[in-house]
Design a protein around this motif. Sequence first.
Motif, short mmCIF file in Angstrom:
data_model
loop_
_atom_site.label_atom_id
_atom_site.label_comp_id
_atom_site.label_asym_id
_atom_site.label_seq_id
_atom_site.Cartn_x
_atom_site.Cartn_y
_atom_site.Cartn_z
N GLN A 103 0.84 -1.19 0.00
CA GLN A 103 0.00 0.00 0.00
C GLN A 103 0.88 1.24 0.00
N ASN A 104 0.44 2.31 -0.70
CA ASN A 104 1.18 3.58 -0.71
C ASN A 104 1.24 4.21 0.66
N PHE A 105 0.18 4.03 1.40
CA PHE A 105 0.10 4.53 2.77
C PHE A 105 -0.73 3.56 3.58
N VAL A 106 -0.59 3.63 4.90
CA VAL A 106 -1.36 2.77 5.78
C VAL A 106 -2.28 3.65 6.62
N PRO A 107 -3.59 3.49 6.47
CA PRO A 107 -4.53 4.23 7.30
C PRO A 107 -4.43 3.76 8.75
N VAL A 108 -4.59 4.70 9.68
CA VAL A 108 -4.50 4.38 11.10
C VAL A 108 -5.82 4.75 11.76
N VAL A 109 -6.31 3.85 12.61
CA VAL A 109 -7.56 4.07 13.33
C VAL A 109 -7.31 4.00 14.83
N ASP A 110 -8.23 4.60 15.60
CA ASP A 110 -8.12 4.53 17.05
C ASP A 110 -8.83 3.29 17.57
N ASP A 111 -8.96 3.17 18.89
CA ASP A 111 -9.58 1.97 19.46
C ASP A 111 -11.08 1.88 19.20
N MET A 112 -11.68 2.95 18.66
CA MET A 112 -13.10 2.94 18.28
C MET A 112 -13.25 2.80 16.76
N ASN A 113 -12.14 2.47 16.09
CA ASN A 113 -12.08 2.32 14.62
C ASN A 113 -12.36 3.60 13.86
N ARG A 114 -12.13 4.74 14.48
CA ARG A 114 -12.24 6.03 13.79
C ARG A 114 -10.90 6.35 13.13
N PHE A 115 -10.99 6.88 11.93
CA PHE A 115 -9.80 7.25 11.17
C PHE A 115 -9.09 8.41 11.87
N ILE A 116 -7.78 8.25 12.12
CA ILE A 116 -7.04 9.33 12.78
C ILE A 116 -5.85 9.82 11.96
N GLY A 117 -5.56 9.16 10.84
CA GLY A 117 -4.47 9.62 9.98
C GLY A 117 -3.88 8.49 9.17
#
Length: 142
Positions: A103-117
């Motif tokens: 992947q060009n980038f890896v999406p990161v989520v918090d413990d509630m599966n919300r996108f954070i960056g």
Amino acid sequence: MNIAFFLLPKQDVVCFTQDTTLRQTLERMEYHRYTAVPIINEDGGYAGTVTEGDLLWYIKSRTDLTLDQTNKVKLLDVPLRINNKSVRIDSNMNDLISLAKVQNFVPVVDDMNRFIGIVRRSEIIDYCQKIIMEQHNILQDQ
């Protein structure tokens, strides 16, 4: 190493919602010269990554679609060919590196599966290069 160190926060990331139109997507990707952009769902969670290829294949399959009609097509209606995976902020570097290989980038989520960056592949490569150079210098000093 904590992956938060590499995180490009959501406010600094160009991303789309599932309600973004095909026309808006095309224009913003062209403007920013991005080949892939994360999609966020209505709950703020990571919903996938749209690529230039996804847009191209969708347009190709819709021979009746005009540029004006792209204002009526939602990103939710565009099939994503690849299921880019995200990692949680508390994941380890091995998880991050294994995804960055494909992947060009890896999406990161918090413990509630919300996108954070996102974490960009280039940041991971720079990190790995630094480790390799440090190990190389240690070996030369011995």
